[in-house]
Design a protein around this motif. Structure first.
Motif, PDB file in Angstrom:
ATOM      1  N   ILE A  64       0.954  -0.987   0.119  1.00 12.76           N
ATOM      2  CA  ILE A  64      -0.260   0.001  -0.372  1.00 12.76           C
ATOM      3  C   ILE A  64       1.010   1.159  -0.307  1.00 12.76           C
ATOM      4  N   GLN A  65       2.094   1.163  -0.712  1.00 14.19           N
ATOM      5  CA  GLN A  65       3.074   2.338  -0.485  1.00 14.19           C
ATOM      6  C   GLN A  65       2.637   3.559  -1.430  1.00 14.19           C
ATOM      7  N   ASN A  66       1.608   2.858  -2.319  1.00 12.43           N
ATOM      8  CA  ASN A  66       0.963   3.890  -3.433  1.00 12.43           C
ATOM      9  C   ASN A  66       0.599   5.010  -2.475  1.00 12.43           C
ATOM     10  N   ARG A  67      -0.041   4.938  -1.123  1.00 13.38           N
ATOM     11  CA  ARG A  67      -0.853   5.576  -0.857  1.00 13.38           C
ATOM     12  C   ARG A  67      -0.323   6.767   0.489  1.00 13.38           C
ATOM     13  N   GLY A  68       0.846   6.038   0.609  1.00  9.60           N
ATOM     14  CA  GLY A  68       1.721   7.490   1.139  1.00  9.60           C
ATOM     15  C   GLY A  68       3.869   6.438   1.001  1.00  9.60           C
ATOM     16  N   GLN A  69       4.292   8.295   0.823  1.00 11.32           N
ATOM     17  CA  GLN A  69       5.544   7.654   0.925  1.00 11.32           C
ATOM     18  C   GLN A  69       6.190   8.785   1.791  1.00 11.32           C
ATOM     19  N   LEU A  70       6.061   9.493   2.678  1.00 10.07           N
ATOM     20  CA  LEU A  70       6.421  10.243   3.311  1.00 10.07           C
ATOM     21  C   LEU A  70       6.671  10.248   4.478  1.00 10.07           C
ATOM     22  N   SER A  71       6.146   8.838   5.313  1.00  8.92           N
ATOM     23  CA  SER A  71       6.115   8.155   6.096  1.00  8.92           C
ATOM     24  C   SER A  71       6.207   6.949   6.749  1.00  8.92           C
ATOM     25  N   THR A  72       6.590   6.313   7.307  1.00  8.14           N
ATOM     26  CA  THR A  72       5.990   5.028   7.822  1.00  8.14           C
ATOM     27  C   THR A  72       6.311   4.468   9.294  1.00  8.14           C
ATOM     28  N   GLY A  73       5.595   3.528   9.825  1.00  6.78           N
ATOM     29  CA  GLY A  73       5.395   2.720  10.797  1.00  6.78           C
ATOM     30  C   GLY A  73       4.713   1.773  11.000  1.00  6.78           C
ATOM     31  N   MET A  74       5.052   1.331  12.108  1.00  5.99           N
ATOM     32  CA  MET A  74       4.655   0.388  13.268  1.00  5.99           C
ATOM     33  C   MET A  74       4.771   0.594  14.868  1.00  5.99           C
ATOM     34  N   THR A  75       3.115  -0.134  15.042  1.00  7.24           N
ATOM     35  CA  THR A  75       2.892  -0.149  16.497  1.00  7.24           C
ATOM     36  C   THR A  75       2.845  -1.898  16.646  1.00  7.24           C
ATOM     37  N   THR A  76       4.229  -2.963  17.495  1.00  7.21           N
ATOM     38  CA  THR A  76       3.471  -3.921  18.010  1.00  7.21           C
ATOM     39  C   THR A  76       3.248  -3.853  19.674  1.00  7.21           C
ATOM     40  N   TRP A  77       2.931  -5.371  19.889  1.00  7.84           N
ATOM     41  CA  TRP A  77       1.588  -5.574  21.048  1.00  7.84           C
ATOM     42  C   TRP A  77       2.753  -6.989  21.312  1.00  7.84           C
ATOM     43  N   ALA A  78       3.543  -7.034  22.075  1.00 13.15           N
ATOM     44  CA  ALA A  78       3.806  -8.623  22.939  1.00 13.15           C
ATOM     45  C   ALA A  78       3.763  -8.610  24.534  1.00 13.15           C
ATOM     46  N   PRO A  79       2.903  -9.473  25.191  1.00 17.08           N
ATOM     47  CA  PRO A  79       2.303  -9.478  26.304  1.00 17.08           C
ATOM     48  C   PRO A  79       3.430  -9.496  27.234  1.00 17.08           C
ATOM     49  N   GLY A  80       4.643 -11.020  26.903  1.00 14.75           N
ATOM     50  CA  GLY A  80       5.494 -10.154  27.625  1.00 14.75           C
ATOM     51  C   GLY A  80       7.176  -9.319  27.913  1.00 14.75           C
ATOM     52  N   ARG A  81       6.614  -8.250  27.643  1.00 12.41           N
ATOM     53  CA  ARG A  81       7.353  -7.074  27.218  1.00 12.41           C
ATOM     54  C   ARG A  81       7.348  -6.620  28.005  1.00 12.41           C
ATOM     55  N   ASP A  82       8.317  -5.288  28.710  1.00 10.85           N
ATOM     56  CA  ASP A  82       8.014  -4.587  29.289  1.00 10.85           C
ATOM     57  C   ASP A  82       7.105  -3.041  29.019  1.00 10.85           C
ATOM     58  N   LEU A  83       7.646  -2.971  27.344  1.00 10.53           N
ATOM     59  CA  LEU A  83       7.094  -2.410  26.754  1.00 10.53           C
ATOM     60  C   LEU A  83       6.272  -2.957  25.994  1.00 10.53           C
ATOM     61  N   LEU A  84       4.792  -3.022  26.618  1.00 15.05           N
ATOM     62  CA  LEU A  84       3.557  -3.883  25.916  1.00 15.05           C
ATOM     63  C   LEU A  84       3.279  -3.348  24.263  1.00 15.05           C
ATOM     64  N   LEU A  85       3.516  -2.259  24.331  1.00 19.69           N
ATOM     65  CA  LEU A  85       3.568  -1.487  23.321  1.00 19.69           C
ATOM     66  C   LEU A  85       4.803  -1.172  22.576  1.00 19.69           C
ATOM     67  N   GLU A  86       5.458  -1.210  21.643  1.00 18.32           N
ATOM     68  CA  GLU A  86       6.367  -0.128  21.225  1.00 18.32           C
ATOM     69  C   GLU A  86       6.279  -0.260  20.268  1.00 18.32           C
ATOM     70  N   THR A  87       6.175   1.814  19.135  1.00 21.86           N
ATOM     71  CA  THR A  87       6.209   2.478  18.846  1.00 21.86           C
ATOM     72  C   THR A  87       7.227   2.374  17.504  1.00 21.86           C
ATOM     73  N   TYR A  88       7.575   1.979  16.179  1.00 18.94           N
ATOM     74  CA  TYR A  88       8.386   2.083  15.303  1.00 18.94           C
ATOM     75  C   TYR A  88       8.656   3.472  14.998  1.00 18.94           C
ATOM     76  N   LYS A  89       9.176   4.204  14.214  1.00 11.51           N
ATOM     77  CA  LYS A  89       8.423   5.251  12.938  1.00 11.51           C
ATOM     78  C   LYS A  89       9.562   5.600  12.093  1.00 11.51           C
ATOM     79  N   GLU A  90       9.439   6.010  11.031  1.00 11.67           N
ATOM     80  CA  GLU A  90      10.466   6.940  10.064  1.00 11.67           C
ATOM     81  C   GLU A  90      10.112   7.635   9.257  1.00 11.67           C
ATOM     82  N   LEU A  91      10.670   8.653   9.012  1.00  8.54           N
ATOM     83  CA  LEU A  91      10.642   9.334   7.824  1.00  8.54           C
ATOM     84  C   LEU A  91      10.746   8.386   6.528  1.00  8.54           C
ATOM     85  N   GLY A  92      10.351   8.414   5.276  1.00  5.07           N
ATOM     86  CA  GLY A  92      11.096   7.782   3.935  1.00  5.07           C
ATOM     87  C   GLY A  92       9.811   6.663   3.848  1.00  5.07           C
ATOM     88  N   GLY A  93      10.208   5.796   3.088  1.00  4.62           N
ATOM     89  CA  GLY A  93       9.057   4.992   2.246  1.00  4.62           C
ATOM     90  C   GLY A  93       9.528   3.825   3.247  1.00  4.62           C
TER      91      GLY A  93
END
Length: 554
Positions: A63-92
Motif C-alpha cells: 500500500i506504499q502507493n498511498r504514502g511515501q513520506l513516513s511509515t511506522g508500526m506498533t506491536t504488542w508483545a505480552p511478555g515485554r516491559d514495553l507492552l506496546l512499542e512503536t517504531y516510525k521513520e521518515l521515508g518509504g
C-alpha cells in the motif's frame, strides 16, 4: 491525516516520490495483523505467532502507493516491559525498515516482534520533515486499557471545531496542527470513564467507537491496538475510505487495500470489505481468549465511497467494495472511447500518462482500434526531489518523464490522463511531447470529469483557486466551448473529459453511493458543504485564498 498549515498549498510539497504534480495527494494507508489463539497459521513467519509483526512491512509495501513520506508500526508483545512499542521513520517502507540490509532489518524485526501489530504509510500535502507527524500515534497511560496506539487514514472535516473545543477547556494544549492528534484525544476521552455515570462499566473498544462516531464529520479508517492486546479496525459510517479484512488459519489481517492481504497469501474468498460504520474488535471473550467480532458502531444513512480510489489512488491489483480497480479503470477507458469524435487516421496513437492511466488508455485504444503505445517513459529511480517554485516544478516533470521520439514523431497523439487537478504536469508534458517527441497533434483525454471543487476528506486540494477547471466551467455553460478554452490554455489541440455519469457506470456503483463532491460540489456531510461555501466565498470576496481550514473561522 495531518492538517498541517505551515506552508502554502501553492508550493511544491517537498516529500513527493516522483509523482505527478497534477495528481491529488494527501492519502494514507493502514494495516493490521493479529495471530489469534489456536494452531499456528501456515501464513505465519517461521519465528512463530509471537513474531507475526514480521509480516507487516510486506503489507505496507503493497500500500506504499498511498504514502511515501513516513511509515511506522506498533506491536504488542505480552511478555515485554514495553507492552506496546512503536517504531516510525521518515521515508518509504524499504528505507524505514532497512529492507535492503538484511542484518539491520532482522535487528528491527527482532526488537519489535509481537503477536499483534498495526502499521501506517503517510503522504502529506506540505510542511516540514517532522517525525512528530508520522504514525502510528501512541498514547501512553498507567492503565493498560488506556494505553493505545493507532493509525488513521482520512481527514476530519470538523477538525477545527473539535480542536477549539479541546483548547477551550482549562489548561488543555494541542501540540500539533493535526487532526490525527485531535482524534487521539477523542479516543482517549471516550476510553476514560470520566464522562460516564458513577458505577457504569468500563467502556469497551466498540463503545469507544460508538462515542467517537457521534463526534466526527469526515472520512476515516482506523487501526488501533492497546496494551491489553485488544485491537480495533473501523471504517467511517459513509464508507469513504476503504478497508479490506480477512481471517485465514487463525491469522487476522486488515489493510486499506485488498492487495496487501492477497500478497500475504490470503485466499481471495477470505478477503472482504469492511462495511460502512462497522468495526472489527479483537478482545477477551467469555473464556478469557481473544475473539474477533464485527459490529455496527454507527448507523450508515447512506454510502459515499470516494470515487477517486478507483480512478487514481488505489493499487490497480486491488478490489474495493467488490469492484476491481483494474476493471473500473478499463471501463473508464471504454467510456472515453464511446464519446470520442476525433477522426482516426493511420498515424493516430493512444499514449497513457504513466502509470495509473494505462488501463484506461489501453481499453480506449482497443475500442477505437488504434495502437496504445508507451510514448512516455517514467524514470522510477530519480528518487525524492526537494525543489520548489514554478520553474522547479517544470524541471521536476522533465526529469520524471521522457518522450520517445522514435515512437511519437509525426503522430496524432491521444494523451490519456486519469485526472487534471492543477495542470502543472499536463502543461509540461504537452511541451515536452512537442519539443522532444515532435508529435503532430496532441489531444488530451481525461478519464474523469473536471475537478471543480476542493476535497475536505483527505485529498490535497482544499482551495478553489488552486484547481485548473473552475475558471472555465460554469453552470449551464456549453462543455465543448469550455473544453476548447482549456485546451488552448494547456497548449493542446483538443481536450475532453468524461461526463459525471460515466463514473458510476465504470465503478458499477449507484451514483448515490459515491462521493463525487470534487466534480459536482455536492458534499455528503454538513461540515464538508459548509467548508465548500467558505472556499467559494474566499474566491468571490477577492480577499485571497488560504487553506479552507484557516479561513473557516474556527
Amino acid at each position: 491525516m495531518p492538517v498541517e498549515d505551515d506552508a502554502s498549498l501553492h508550493e511544491v510539497g517537498p516529500y513527493e516520490d516522483g509523482l505527478q504534480d497534477d495528481g491529488p495527494r494527501h492519502e494514507c494507508g493502514i494495516a493490521a495483523l493479529y495471530h489469534l489463539p489456536g494452531a499456528t497459521s501456515p501464513l505465519c513467519p517461521p519465528q512463530g505467532p509471537g513474531e507475526v509483526s514480521r509480516l507487516l512491512p510486506r503489507m505496507l509495501l503493497d500500500i506504499q502507493n498511498r504514502g511515501q513520506l513516513s511509515t511506522g508500526m506498533t506491536t504488542w508483545a505480552p511478555g515485554r516491559d514495553l507492552l506496546l512499542e512503536t517504531y516510525k521513520e521518515l521515508g518509504g517502507v524499504s528505507e524505514a525498515f532497512r529492507l535492503s540490509h538484511r542484518g539491520k532489518a532482522e535487528a528491527l524485526m527482532a526488537r519489535y516482534a509481537g503477536r499483534a501489530a498495526i502499521g501506517h504509510v503517510r503522504y502529506a500535502t506540505c510542511g516540514k520533515d517532522d517525525i512528530n507527524f508520522a504514525q502510528p500515534f501512541e498514547h501512553r497511560h498507567l492503565q493498560k486499557r488506556k494505553w493505545f496506539a493507532f493509525g488513521f487514514n482520512g481527514q476530519l472535516a470538523n477538525y477545527g471545531a473539535l480542536r477549539e473545543e479541546i483548547l477551550s477547556k482549562d489548561e488543555h494544549h494541542v501540540a500539533l496542527k493535526s487532526d490525527t492528534e485531535i482524534l487521539m484525544h477523542e479516543l482517549a476521552r471516550q476510553r476514560s470513564s470520566e464522562h460516564l455515570p458513577p458505577g457504569a462499566p468500563q467502556p469497551s473498544l466498540i463503545d469507544v467507537m460508538r462515542g467517537v462516531g457521534k463526534r466526527l464529520d469526515g472520512a476515516y479508517s482506523i487501526a488501533l491496538l492497546n496494551a491489553e492486546g485488544e485491537m480495533l479496525v473501523a471504517r467511517d459510517p459513509l464508507g469513504m475510505k476503504p478497508v479490506a479484512w480477512g481471517l485465514q488459519d487463525n491469522l487476522f489481517a486488515a489493510a486499506s487495500e485488498s492487495v496487501a492481504l492477497l500478497n500475504l497469501g490470503f485466499e481471495q474468498e477470505n478477503i472482504h470489505a469492511l462495511g460502512a460504520g462497522e468495526a472489527i474488535t479483537i478482545a477477551d471473550g467469555p473464556d478469557g481468549h481473544k475473539e474477533l467480532k464485527i459490529e455496527q458502531y454507527a448507523p450508515s444513512p447512506r454510502l459515499a465511497h470516494c470515487f477517486f480510489e478507483w480512478v487514481y489512488f488505489a493499487n490497480v491489483a486491488s478490489s474495493l467494495d467488490d469492484r476491481s480497480v483494474y476493471l473500473a479503470r478499463k471501463a473508464l477507458g471504454e467510456e472515453l472511447a464511446s464519446i470520442e469524435t476525433l477522426p482516426i487516421d493511420a498515424d493516430t496513437v493512444v499514449v497513457p500518462v504513466p502509470d495509473t492511466s494505462k488501463a484506461a488508455a489501453d481499453a480506449m485504444a482497443y475500442k477505437l482500434g488504434v495502437p496504445s503505445v508507451e510514448g512516455l517513459m517514467r524514470n522510477r529511480y530519480s528518487g525524492r526531489t526537494f525543489i520548489e517554485g514554478g520553474d522547479a516544478r517544470w524541471a521536476k516533470v522533465t526529469s520524471k518523464y521522457t518522450p520517445l521520439r522514435e515512437v511519437l514523431e509525426g503522430k496524432k497523439v491521444i494523451l490519456v490522463e486519469d485526472s487534471i487537478v492543477r495542470s502543472t504536469t499536463m502543461r509540461a508534458l504537452i511541451g515536452r511531447l512537442r519539443d522532444v517527441g515532435r508529435v503532430r497533434e496532441i489531444h488530451v483525454r481525461v478519464a474523469c470529469p473536471p475537478i471543480v471543487a476542493p476535497c475536505f476528506y483527505g485529498i490535497d486540494m482544499s482551495t478553489v483557486g488552486e484547481l485548473f477547471a473552475p475558471p472555465f466551467v460554469s453552470e449551464g455553460q456549453d462543455p465543448e466551448s469550455a473544453y476548447a478554452a482549456m485546451a488552448a490554455e494547456l497548449g493542446a489541440d483538443s481536450l475532453r473529459y468524461l461526463p459525471v455519469e460515466s463514473i458510476a457506470r465504470a465503478i458499477q456503483k449507484p451514483a448515490s453511493d459515491l462521493c463525487r463532491a470534487c466534480v459536482t460540489g455536492d458534499y455528503p456531510t454538513a461540515e464538508g458543504q459548509r467548508l465548500y461555501q467558505i472556499a467559494l466565498d474566499q474566491v468571490t470576496s477577492g480577499a485571497g485564498e488560504t487553506r479552507t481550514y484557516e479561513g473557516a473561522g474556527v
